[in-house]
Enzyme design. Sequence first.
Site, PDB file in Angstrom:
ATOM      1  N   GLY A   1      -5.084  26.440  17.925  1.00 39.73           N
ATOM      2  CA  GLY A   1      -4.718  25.106  17.484  1.00 39.73           C
ATOM      3  C   GLY A   1      -5.003  24.038  18.518  1.00 39.73           C
ATOM      4  O   GLY A   1      -5.257  22.883  18.181  1.00 39.73           O
TER       5      GLY A   1
ATOM      6  N   ASP B   1      -6.710  35.674  13.503  1.00 40.89           N
ATOM      7  CA  ASP B   1      -6.249  35.912  14.870  1.00 40.89           C
ATOM      8  C   ASP B   1      -5.191  37.014  14.952  1.00 40.89           C
ATOM      9  O   ASP B   1      -5.152  37.780  15.922  1.00 40.89           O
ATOM     10  CB  ASP B   1      -5.730  34.621  15.513  1.00 40.89           C
ATOM     11  CG  ASP B   1      -4.706  33.889  14.653  1.00 40.89           C
ATOM     12  OD1 ASP B   1      -4.314  34.424  13.593  1.00 40.89           O
ATOM     13  OD2 ASP B   1      -4.311  32.777  15.040  1.00 40.89           O
TER      14      ASP B   1
END
Length: 722
Positions: free
Chosen positions: A416, A517
């Site tokens: 992010g 992920d």
Amino acid sequence: MEKNGSNHKLRVCVATCNRADYSKLAPIMFGIKAEPQFFELDVVVLGSHLIDDYGNTYRMIEQDDFDIHTRLHTIVRGEDEAAMVESVGLALVKLPDVLNRLKPDIMIVHGDRFDALALATSAALMNIRILHIEGGEVSGTIDDSIRHAITKLAHYHVCCTRSAEQHLIAMCEDHDRILLAGCPSYDKLLSAKNKDYMSIIRMWLGEDVKPRDYIVALQHPVTTDIKHSIKMFELTLDALISFNKRTLVLFPNVDAGSKEMVRVMRKKGIEHHPNFRAVKHVPFDQFIQLVAHAGCMIGNSSCGVREVGAFGTPVINLGTRQTGRETGENVLHVRDADTQDKILHALQLQFGKQYPCSKIYGDGNAVPRILKFLKSIDLEEPLQKKFCFPPVKDNISQDIDHILETQSALAVDLGGTNLRVAIVSMKGEIVKKYTQLNPKTYEDRLELILKMCVEAASEAVNLNCRILGVGISTGGRVNPREGIVLHSTKLIQEWSCVDLRTPISDVLHLPVWVDNDGNCAALAERKFGHGKGVENFVTLITGTGIGGGIIHQHELIHGSSFCAAELGHIVVSLDGPECLCGSQGCIEAYASGIALQREAKKLHDEDVLLVEGMSMKKEEVVSAAHLIQAAKLGNAKADSILRTAGTALGLGVVNILHTMNPSLVILSGVLASHYVNAVKDVIHRQALSSAKTVDVVVSNLADPALLGAASLVLDYTTRRTY
């Protein structure tokens, strides 16, 4: 010069026998010619180069502006087994005079042709050092025996793959005299695809032909089973006629059986068929473009299983001529066929597909390695070969001081906040890492990924790392089969319906794998961490969000719509806080870094966050770290929030235990150590007795996302058999 004397130029004789070996030798010849301060180049041309029926291909050597020192007519016509033997004998009669006049320091010999055997035999008997290109490989027909015979005559070896290197070592060759360089032709291949190709396609196949809508066929006789190989060729032509696509057919090489194959072509009218173009020779630069943009290549040429993989073009490999060759996933094998039906079905399966580019045989940097290797040759060393017994020393295969490279992966982690790229070795060592802020837009993000990957791939050469592929770890829901990010998390903007595989594979000429992920973290644990050798385990990532991955019977679970292991969105309360996914009461809404930051801000706004021993700068942003620090310093409200978060995570783990029944739960991420005791306590209180025996541990991996992305590459197998 490095070893062979500061004033002495190395006199190199390059002998080329046919169009195929010249495509491998030409890049080396250009490299030698470009460094006249170090080398003197003599070019000897023999074999089918000088035969009109095979295109008089010596002309392309002249067109490349090389001076041909000697032309030797060595082919005895007949195209049968006896003619091959007589051709070797004729070459052995003619070569000594040439080598006496040239007196080279070293002769470069390529491959596995009978002409090359004559060259190596002559040079060895005349005490001339031999550098053999492409030794150690395995294939069918008599070429295998010839290749290994040349290996035993050669003093130095340049091989293309790790397996070939190991074969040479197993054949008792001196490891110090083996260079794993890759295939020289890849130096040209990997820069060729984006050049103008439409004019070349039209020239050879007609004005109306489009890219990916034609076939290239190249089939040679198998000298150890001529009758069967001719039958296979007949069936291939029948299948191509039935398939009804424009096809470029190249004439076979000069091996025994080629005359019969040409008769088959003429019997079926291939040279006059409207769908076929039959040619004796295509210049290599143009041939590259033709196979790069073909809908399929079919035949038994080594080019199909070696060079064509660089473009991801589908290949149908016929018969046994290439049995044992390492192949990419673009190759479909048809080992045998009694009718045209099996070949026709293979054409229907393969035609028009596009596979990831493969670099099994090279990464585009072979020639610089070979030139460096040539410069290191010490002409003062004894000429007599030494063989190494036992065949392979346990420690030698991992010794990079012996001019070999570490098999590695490019790992990409899209977080992010940050975008990270790393070179990761087979042992899980992060050799080098690059970090940049993750851009906010799709265009900027993709541009930065490509830039960082290109930089890392270039640096890998200097670090003696051979990059096998690219693995990408990203947030959101991913289709790993297609390499597409389907839906992103809110933490990464403009990142839905994104094809990552195609642009990265096109630029780097490498296969690319993509996964979520959380799944990557589980793969990292399976290969490098606590999950190694464990049949069933679950990994939970505790960071900005909550994610995870499930390994069941040693395999990663993706689910029917690639939504498995969204562990952060297990609901543990019907009226809990709102989650970023839109639901309420998810684990992530309680235990993620974002959730803890939200609660820390509430306490700070109420002026009850800071306790004695804590301080914050005026412009400092309140974070989860402040909440954890406050709890440690005795803030009861902060401690209560952390205990609630730990309980929520523990309840989620209990649900996982009751669903999957793993033997191990691995907590990963920055918050893992703060939650592990709370999770164990909830399991003790809430889990069924049969599930309480589960082990709960904190991951010992520093970079699970990068290591997991690397394992996508390092664990992948590409061999397919039809």
